[in-house]
Design an enzyme around this catalytic site. Structure first.
Site, PDB file in Angstrom:
ATOM      1  N   GLN A 104       0.853  -1.296  -0.149  1.00  0.00           N
ATOM      2  CA  GLN A 104       0.091  -0.028  -0.048  1.00  0.00           C
ATOM      3  C   GLN A 104       0.918   1.208  -0.051  1.00  0.00           C
ATOM      4  OE1 GLN A 104      -3.711  -0.658   2.900  1.00  0.00           O
ATOM      5  NE2 GLN A 104      -1.757  -1.759   3.808  1.00  0.00           N
ATOM      6  N   ASN A 105       2.176   1.083   0.151  1.00  0.00           N
ATOM      7  CA  ASN A 105       2.979   2.068   0.154  1.00  0.00           C
ATOM      8  C   ASN A 105       3.370   2.953  -1.016  1.00  0.00           C
ATOM      9  OD1 ASN A 105       3.168   1.269   2.985  1.00  0.00           O
ATOM     10  ND2 ASN A 105       5.205   0.513   2.898  1.00  0.00           N
ATOM     11  N   VAL A 106       3.595   4.125  -1.021  1.00  0.00           N
ATOM     12  CA  VAL A 106       3.702   4.659  -2.180  1.00  0.00           C
ATOM     13  C   VAL A 106       5.360   5.251  -2.423  1.00  0.00           C
ATOM     14  CG1 VAL A 106       1.375   5.111  -2.604  1.00  0.00           C
ATOM     15  CG2 VAL A 106       3.054   6.837  -1.275  1.00  0.00           C
ATOM     16  N   ASP A 107       5.846   4.927  -1.318  1.00  0.00           N
ATOM     17  CA  ASP A 107       7.402   5.412  -1.354  1.00  0.00           C
ATOM     18  C   ASP A 107       8.550   4.771  -1.964  1.00  0.00           C
ATOM     19  OD1 ASP A 107       7.557   3.717   2.246  1.00  0.00           O
ATOM     20  OD2 ASP A 107       8.022   2.895   0.232  1.00  0.00           O
ATOM     21  N   HIS A 122      -1.626   1.229  -4.209  1.00  0.00           N
ATOM     22  CA  HIS A 122      -1.979   2.559  -4.059  1.00  0.00           C
ATOM     23  C   HIS A 122      -1.053   3.604  -4.866  1.00  0.00           C
ATOM     24  CE1 HIS A 122      -3.953   1.599   0.038  1.00  0.00           C
ATOM     25  NE2 HIS A 122      -4.893   1.354  -1.048  1.00  0.00           N
ATOM     26  N   CYS A 130      -0.829  13.368 -15.493  1.00  0.00           N
ATOM     27  CA  CYS A 130      -1.522  14.810 -16.093  1.00  0.00           C
ATOM     28  C   CYS A 130      -2.905  14.390 -16.189  1.00  0.00           C
ATOM     29  CB  CYS A 130      -1.182  14.987 -17.458  1.00  0.00           C
ATOM     30  SG  CYS A 130      -2.067  16.338 -18.046  1.00  0.00           S
ATOM     31  N   GLY A 190       2.697  -4.441   9.129  1.00  0.00           N
ATOM     32  CA  GLY A 190       2.794  -2.976   9.310  1.00  0.00           C
ATOM     33  C   GLY A 190       1.653  -2.289   8.661  1.00  0.00           C
ATOM     34  N   ASN A 216       3.067  -6.824  13.478  1.00  0.00           N
ATOM     35  CA  ASN A 216       2.645  -5.519  13.762  1.00  0.00           C
ATOM     36  C   ASN A 216       3.159  -5.106  15.165  1.00  0.00           C
ATOM     37  OD1 ASN A 216       1.019  -2.711  14.225  1.00  0.00           O
ATOM     38  ND2 ASN A 216       0.082  -3.371  12.172  1.00  0.00           N
ATOM     39  N   ALA A 234       8.631  -4.708  12.837  1.00  0.00           N
ATOM     40  CA  ALA A 234       9.122  -5.525  11.711  1.00  0.00           C
ATOM     41  C   ALA A 234      10.632  -5.657  11.612  1.00  0.00           C
ATOM     42  CB  ALA A 234       8.420  -5.046  10.309  1.00  0.00           C
TER      43      ALA A 234
HETATM   44  C1  BV8 Z   1     -11.925   2.399  -3.178  1.00  0.00           C
HETATM   45  C2  BV8 Z   1      -2.919   7.156  -0.829  1.00  0.00           C
HETATM   46  C3  BV8 Z   1     -13.779   1.945  -4.474  1.00  0.00           C
HETATM   47  C4  BV8 Z   1      -1.617   7.513  -1.582  1.00  0.00           C
HETATM   48  C5  BV8 Z   1      -4.389   5.974   0.494  1.00  0.00           C
HETATM   49  C6  BV8 Z   1     -16.663   6.439   1.320  1.00  0.00           C
HETATM   50  C7  BV8 Z   1     -16.301   6.818  -0.060  1.00  0.00           C
HETATM   51  C8  BV8 Z   1     -15.422   6.270  -1.070  1.00  0.00           C
HETATM   52  C9  BV8 Z   1     -14.829   5.202  -0.425  1.00  0.00           C
HETATM   53  C10 BV8 Z   1     -14.889   4.999   0.923  1.00  0.00           C
HETATM   54  C11 BV8 Z   1     -15.980   5.485   1.585  1.00  0.00           C
HETATM   55  N1  BV8 Z   1     -15.915   4.888   2.976  1.00  0.00           N
HETATM   56  C12 BV8 Z   1     -14.994   3.759   2.987  1.00  0.00           C
HETATM   57  C13 BV8 Z   1     -14.535   3.856   1.769  1.00  0.00           C
HETATM   58  C14 BV8 Z   1     -13.345   2.841   1.105  1.00  0.00           C
HETATM   59  C15 BV8 Z   1     -11.932   3.756   1.442  1.00  0.00           C
HETATM   60  C16 BV8 Z   1     -11.194   3.334   2.951  1.00  0.00           C
HETATM   61  O1  BV8 Z   1     -11.140   2.361   2.990  1.00  0.00           O
HETATM   62  N2  BV8 Z   1     -11.664   4.286   3.956  1.00  0.00           N
HETATM   63  C17 BV8 Z   1     -11.415   3.878   5.120  1.00  0.00           C
HETATM   64  C18 BV8 Z   1     -10.478   5.165   5.826  1.00  0.00           C
HETATM   65  C19 BV8 Z   1     -12.421   3.579   5.849  1.00  0.00           C
HETATM   66  N3  BV8 Z   1     -11.152   3.182   0.260  1.00  0.00           N
HETATM   67  C20 BV8 Z   1     -11.082   3.982  -0.697  1.00  0.00           C
HETATM   68  O2  BV8 Z   1     -11.525   4.939  -0.780  1.00  0.00           O
HETATM   69  C21 BV8 Z   1     -10.185   3.082  -1.607  1.00  0.00           C
HETATM   70  N4  BV8 Z   1     -10.790   3.031  -2.868  1.00  0.00           N
HETATM   71  O3  BV8 Z   1     -12.578   1.914  -2.337  1.00  0.00           O
HETATM   72  O4  BV8 Z   1     -12.568   2.474  -4.563  1.00  0.00           O
HETATM   73  C22 BV8 Z   1     -14.796   3.057  -4.201  1.00  0.00           C
HETATM   74  C23 BV8 Z   1     -14.735   4.083  -5.337  1.00  0.00           C
HETATM   75  C24 BV8 Z   1     -15.574   5.142  -4.874  1.00  0.00           C
HETATM   76  C25 BV8 Z   1     -16.549   5.038  -4.014  1.00  0.00           C
HETATM   77  C26 BV8 Z   1     -16.705   3.892  -3.207  1.00  0.00           C
HETATM   78  C27 BV8 Z   1     -15.665   2.684  -3.386  1.00  0.00           C
HETATM   79  C28 BV8 Z   1      -8.944   3.886  -1.890  1.00  0.00           C
HETATM   80  C29 BV8 Z   1      -8.081   3.603  -0.473  1.00  0.00           C
HETATM   81  C30 BV8 Z   1      -6.646   4.320  -1.037  1.00  0.00           C
HETATM   82  C31 BV8 Z   1      -6.530   5.398  -0.206  1.00  0.00           C
HETATM   83  N5  BV8 Z   1      -4.841   6.039  -0.348  1.00  0.00           N
HETATM   84  N6  BV8 Z   1      -3.266   6.315   0.162  1.00  0.00           N
HETATM   85  C32 BV8 Z   1      -0.700   8.171  -0.481  1.00  0.00           C
HETATM   86  O5  BV8 Z   1      -0.828   9.562  -0.415  1.00  0.00           O
HETATM   87  O6  BV8 Z   1      -0.281   7.364   0.284  1.00  0.00           O
HETATM   88  S1  BV8 Z   1      -4.592   5.233   2.028  1.00  0.00           S
HETATM   89  C33 BV8 Z   1      -3.254   5.153   2.954  1.00  0.00           C
HETATM   90  O7  BV8 Z   1      -3.688   4.427   4.030  1.00  0.00           O
HETATM   91  C34 BV8 Z   1      -1.979   4.778   2.368  1.00  0.00           C
HETATM   92  O8  BV8 Z   1      -1.931   4.271   0.845  1.00  0.00           O
HETATM   93  C35 BV8 Z   1      -1.668   3.697   3.344  1.00  0.00           C
HETATM   94  O9  BV8 Z   1      -0.974   2.530   2.990  1.00  0.00           O
HETATM   95  C36 BV8 Z   1      -2.992   2.981   3.826  1.00  0.00           C
HETATM   96  C37 BV8 Z   1      -3.225   2.395   4.785  1.00  0.00           C
HETATM   97  O10 BV8 Z   1      -2.436   2.884   5.964  1.00  0.00           O
HETATM   98  P1  BV8 Z   1      -1.424   1.961   6.543  1.00  0.00           P
HETATM   99  O11 BV8 Z   1      -0.279   1.703   5.436  1.00  0.00           O
HETATM  100  O12 BV8 Z   1      -1.873   0.795   7.293  1.00  0.00           O
HETATM  101  O13 BV8 Z   1      -0.606   2.860   7.575  1.00  0.00           O
HETATM  102  P2  BV8 Z   1      -1.197   3.192   9.263  1.00  0.00           P
HETATM  103  O14 BV8 Z   1      -0.237   4.376   9.473  1.00  0.00           O
HETATM  104  O15 BV8 Z   1      -2.706   3.277   9.065  1.00  0.00           O
HETATM  105  O16 BV8 Z   1      -0.629   2.201   9.896  1.00  0.00           O
HETATM  106  C38 BV8 Z   1       0.612   1.571  10.182  1.00  0.00           C
HETATM  107  C39 BV8 Z   1       0.616   0.380  10.910  1.00  0.00           C
HETATM  108  O17 BV8 Z   1       1.927  -0.059  11.210  1.00  0.00           O
HETATM  109  C40 BV8 Z   1      -0.173   0.398  12.347  1.00  0.00           C
HETATM  110  O18 BV8 Z   1      -0.658  -0.674  12.628  1.00  0.00           O
HETATM  111  C41 BV8 Z   1       1.238   0.341  13.131  1.00  0.00           C
HETATM  112  O19 BV8 Z   1       0.970  -0.334  14.522  1.00  0.00           O
HETATM  113  C42 BV8 Z   1       2.261  -0.348  12.362  1.00  0.00           C
HETATM  114  N7  BV8 Z   1       3.680  -0.226  12.525  1.00  0.00           N
HETATM  115  C43 BV8 Z   1       4.107   1.133  13.120  1.00  0.00           C
HETATM  116  N8  BV8 Z   1       5.618   0.944  13.044  1.00  0.00           N
HETATM  117  C44 BV8 Z   1       5.763  -0.418  12.803  1.00  0.00           C
HETATM  118  C45 BV8 Z   1       4.595  -0.946  12.558  1.00  0.00           C
HETATM  119  N9  BV8 Z   1       4.195  -2.482  12.305  1.00  0.00           N
HETATM  120  C46 BV8 Z   1       5.454  -3.046  12.340  1.00  0.00           C
HETATM  121  N10 BV8 Z   1       6.939  -2.531  12.641  1.00  0.00           N
HETATM  122  C47 BV8 Z   1       7.066  -1.096  12.934  1.00  0.00           C
HETATM  123  N11 BV8 Z   1       8.271  -0.678  13.302  1.00  0.00           N
END
Ligand code: BV8
Length: 253
Positions: A104-107, A122, A130, A190, A216, A234
């Protein structure tokens, strides 16, 4: 069987025997590289949440603000290095019979570490798109020569990423689902497991009897569904797990 803590021999053996291994990663795998996560304490950028900025509406309303965020992330990532967790996944890819990394990472840190079989589900902030012409190209400028960047056609360019409310690329979804339908082992590393549809990916393999394992630092909504949860960093947990898998494969050879 759910176990939290040291890696069980049974788990190592099942990963070693996997015929089709999938690793799904989120921002947590880059945390030890110094790249802030989205939803942890360090995940907030100024007073904004990812859900406020990673949307077409935010970009339309204030492209400069969204580009300030992405430019800050590009500069942070450019100064970062892949970490031991990224490298452990490269080793796992070499050991596995069939392997796919869905990130899911974009990095771009997985590519930098050497991973090859990757779906950037993602997108990537190292590619610009564009909105008017649809063309996509790589841009590694740090800092960007102009913010927001413009296309030669005059349109404001956007990062080639999937924002909330946008559909994931059909070809990426197709590749991910095709692999998940076949996978006998999915390792989720993660990710907070809150963003759909990726959060539901492990269930596809689980439903078919595949092993699902979470790495995690914390308990997530996915944890109760996992066969095993390894709690910790991790970068600390993956290298010994992969070493044990390597030994298990070697002892069978
Ligand atoms: C979709 C962009 C079909 C790039 C990201 C209402 C309208 C529309 C859609 C929705 C809606 N309600 C819900 C949805 C669906 C929505 C969604 O899921 N929303 C959530 C918030 C409820 N999803 C979408 O919109 C997706 N598209 O469904 O299309 C559709 C279309 C139209 C209408 C309906 C449906 C698109 C989802 C993509 C969004 N873009 N990023 C960017 O700028 O990065 S999401 C963003 O969150 C990143 O991509 C990221 O990867 C992703 C998930 O986050 P995580 O990677 O999990 O990161 P986070 O910080 O949350 O967690 C880190 C974890 O690591 C923690 O658990 C932590 O404990 C752990 N950790 C930390 N350090 C360590 C570790 N673990 C191990 N070792 C360590 N050292």
């Amino acid at each position: 069987m759910r176990k939290t803590g040291p890696i069980s021999d049974q788990l190592v053996d099942r990963v070693a025997r996997s015929k089709s291994l999938i690793v799904i990663t989120g921002a947590g795998i880059s945390a030890e590289s110094g790249v802030p996560t989205f939803r942890g304490e360090s995940g907030l950028w100024k007073q904004y949440r990812a859900e406020d900025l990673a949307t077409p509406q935010a970009f339309h309303k204030n492209p400069n603000l969204v580009w300030d965020w992405y430019s800050w992330r590009r500069e942070t990532i450019a100064r970062s290095e892949s970490n031991a967790a990224h490298l452990a996944i490269v080793e796992l890819e070499e050991l596995a019979s069939a392997f796919l990394l869905i990130t899911q990472n974009v990095d771009g840190l997985h590519q930098r570490a050497g991973s090859r079989s990757i779906v950037e589900i993602h997108g990537s902030l190292w590619r610009l798109r564009c909105p008017a012409e649809g063309k996509v190209f790589e841009n590694l400028e740090v800092p960007l020569s102009e913010i927001p960047p413009h296309c030669s056609c005059g349109a404001i360019l956007r990062p080639d990423v999937v924002w909330f409310g946008e559909s994931l690329a059909a070809e990426n979804l197709k590749e991910a689902y095709r692999a998940l339908e076949k996978s006998d082992c999915v390792m989720v590393v993660g990710t907070s497991g809150v963003v759909q549809p990726v959060a539901s990916f492990p269930l596809i393999a689980k439903k078919r009897g595949g092993l699902v394992l979470e790495v995690n630092r914390e308990v997530t909504p996915l944890s109760p569904l996992m066969d095993e949860c390894l709690h910790g960093n991790a970068g600390d947990l993956l290298p010994p797990l992969v070493e044990a898998v390597r030994e298990a494969i070697g002892s069978r050879a």
